[in-house]
Design an enzyme around this catalytic site. Structure first.
Site, PDB file in Angstrom:
ATOM      1  N   LEU A 102      -5.936   1.422  -2.987  1.00 28.16           N
ATOM      2  CA  LEU A 102      -4.740   2.257  -3.101  1.00 28.16           C
ATOM      3  C   LEU A 102      -4.291   2.544  -1.672  1.00 28.16           C
ATOM      4  O   LEU A 102      -5.131   2.756  -0.789  1.00 28.16           O
ATOM      5  CB  LEU A 102      -5.051   3.576  -3.825  1.00 28.16           C
ATOM      6  CG  LEU A 102      -5.395   3.493  -5.320  1.00 28.16           C
ATOM      7  CD1 LEU A 102      -5.760   4.867  -5.868  1.00 28.16           C
ATOM      8  CD2 LEU A 102      -4.259   2.895  -6.128  1.00 28.16           C
ATOM      9  N   ASP A 103      -2.986   2.583  -1.466  1.00 30.50           N
ATOM     10  CA  ASP A 103      -2.475   2.853  -0.113  1.00 30.50           C
ATOM     11  C   ASP A 103      -2.899   4.248   0.344  1.00 30.50           C
ATOM     12  O   ASP A 103      -3.214   5.111  -0.474  1.00 30.50           O
ATOM     13  CB  ASP A 103      -0.942   2.790  -0.097  1.00 30.50           C
ATOM     14  CG  ASP A 103      -0.425   1.398  -0.449  1.00 30.50           C
ATOM     15  OD1 ASP A 103      -1.159   0.425  -0.226  1.00 30.50           O
ATOM     16  OD2 ASP A 103       0.715   1.326  -0.951  1.00 30.50           O
ATOM     17  N   LYS A 104      -2.821   4.447   1.648  1.00 28.35           N
ATOM     18  CA  LYS A 104      -3.215   5.747   2.211  1.00 28.35           C
ATOM     19  C   LYS A 104      -2.421   6.895   1.569  1.00 28.35           C
ATOM     20  O   LYS A 104      -2.960   7.974   1.319  1.00 28.35           O
ATOM     21  CB  LYS A 104      -2.994   5.708   3.732  1.00 28.35           C
ATOM     22  CG  LYS A 104      -3.559   6.896   4.462  1.00 28.35           C
ATOM     23  CD  LYS A 104      -3.436   6.689   5.970  1.00 28.35           C
ATOM     24  CE  LYS A 104      -3.750   7.972   6.722  1.00 28.35           C
ATOM     25  NZ  LYS A 104      -3.537   7.831   8.165  1.00 28.35           N
ATOM     26  N   THR A 158      -1.123   6.894  -1.426  1.00 25.84           N
ATOM     27  CA  THR A 158      -1.192   6.870  -2.899  1.00 25.84           C
ATOM     28  C   THR A 158      -2.367   7.729  -3.364  1.00 25.84           C
ATOM     29  O   THR A 158      -3.417   7.746  -2.736  1.00 25.84           O
ATOM     30  CB  THR A 158      -1.366   5.415  -3.409  1.00 25.84           C
ATOM     31  OG1 THR A 158      -0.285   4.628  -2.953  1.00 25.84           O
ATOM     32  CG2 THR A 158      -1.430   5.372  -4.927  1.00 25.84           C
ATOM     33  N   LYS A 209       5.522  -0.388  -4.706  1.00 23.38           N
ATOM     34  CA  LYS A 209       6.571  -0.046  -3.731  1.00 23.38           C
ATOM     35  C   LYS A 209       7.556  -1.204  -3.584  1.00 23.38           C
ATOM     36  O   LYS A 209       8.773  -1.009  -3.544  1.00 23.38           O
ATOM     37  CB  LYS A 209       5.952   0.296  -2.374  1.00 23.38           C
ATOM     38  CG  LYS A 209       5.211   1.626  -2.406  1.00 23.38           C
ATOM     39  CD  LYS A 209       4.446   1.872  -1.123  1.00 23.38           C
ATOM     40  CE  LYS A 209       3.609   3.137  -1.228  1.00 23.38           C
ATOM     41  NZ  LYS A 209       2.579   3.235  -0.215  1.00 23.38           N
TER      42      LYS A 209
END
Ligand code: URA
Length: 235
Positions: A102-104, A106, A187
């Site tokens: 997961l992105d930072k 998210t 995104k």
């Protein structure tokens, strides 16, 4: 082979100091014989360890769900940022890894395990395991955008995204369920319909649903039923 005190701590009998104390008191038996040596080497696959007259079952694999907060990176180590593994406050972190990324910025459901086979299968593009995201968007999502997201959009890769499920849940809010795990996929999908993501949270991963009682940064072990359902997800 592993030390007796480590075996007991890793199987959640208590902290290392409590375990050592119990061993000294004679509360631990190995193959029916009291063992007072904390550094006694047990074969976790064969020896029968009893604590307070109850058999301690060795769990080769551990599974946790973490509600990842924003601001931490999905990695096992990082020189700058706090990682999801830093949040997993358990004795046995050896060989544990986050399943997927997961992105930072998210939030949400992240599975952490040492079960490499299950973890890798869940991520395999061939398995098409669905993940649902709650998405707050910068702009309103039109019905035609919703349909485009469902049918597949061009995010600049060789192929359009695979069919997905998209449900508008509120003003500028969407639940998007995808069965791939391309880099920044959600995104980029929103960008493809001329929108942008303001907040992103993963709420399911296959059959696994983020526990509503877990606040961001908290984690818990999966139940046996949850692990079973994940196994079914990969067929
Ligand atoms: N898609 C994204 O864009 N970011 C995530 O963290 C997960 C899916």
């Amino acid at each position: 082979m592993m030390r007796l005190d480590k075996f007991l701590t890793e199987n959640e009998i208590g902290s290392r100091s409590r375990v050592k104390e119990s061993i000294k008191k004679g509360m631990v038996k190995v193959n029916g014989v009291i063992c007072r040596q904390a550094d006694y080497k047990v074969d976790e696959t064969k020896d029968e360890v009893m604590y307070s007259e109850k058999i301690v079952k060795y769990k080769p694999y551990l599974y946790y769900m973490l509600n990842k907060p924003q601001g931490v990176v999905t990695a096992t180590k990082d020189n700058i940022d706090k990682t999801v593994m830093d949040l997993l406050d358990v004795d046995r972190k050896r060989d544990m890894f986050p399943v997927g990324r997961l992105d930072k910025d998210t939030e949400g459901l992240l599975l952490i395990t040492n079960d490499g086979e299950l973890g890798h299968a869940l991520l395999s593009p061939k398995k098409h395991v669905f993940k649902r995201y709650y998405v707050q968007c910068g702009k309103e999502i039109s019905e035609s955008d919703r349909i485009a997201l469902e049918q597949g959009v061009d995010i600049g890769d060789e192929k359009n995204t695979l069919p997905a499920k998209a449900v508008i849940t509120g003003t500028n809010e969407l639940e998007l369920e995808i069965c791939e795990g391309r880099f920044h996929q959600v995104k980029r999908m929103l960008q493809a319909v001329d929108n942008n993501v303001i907040f992103l949270k993963r709420i399911t991963f296959g059959s696994l649903v983020l526990d509503k009682d877990l606040r961001p940064g908290e984690f818990r072990e999966l139940t046996d039923e949850e692990v079973e359902l994940l196994r079914k997800d990969i067929g």
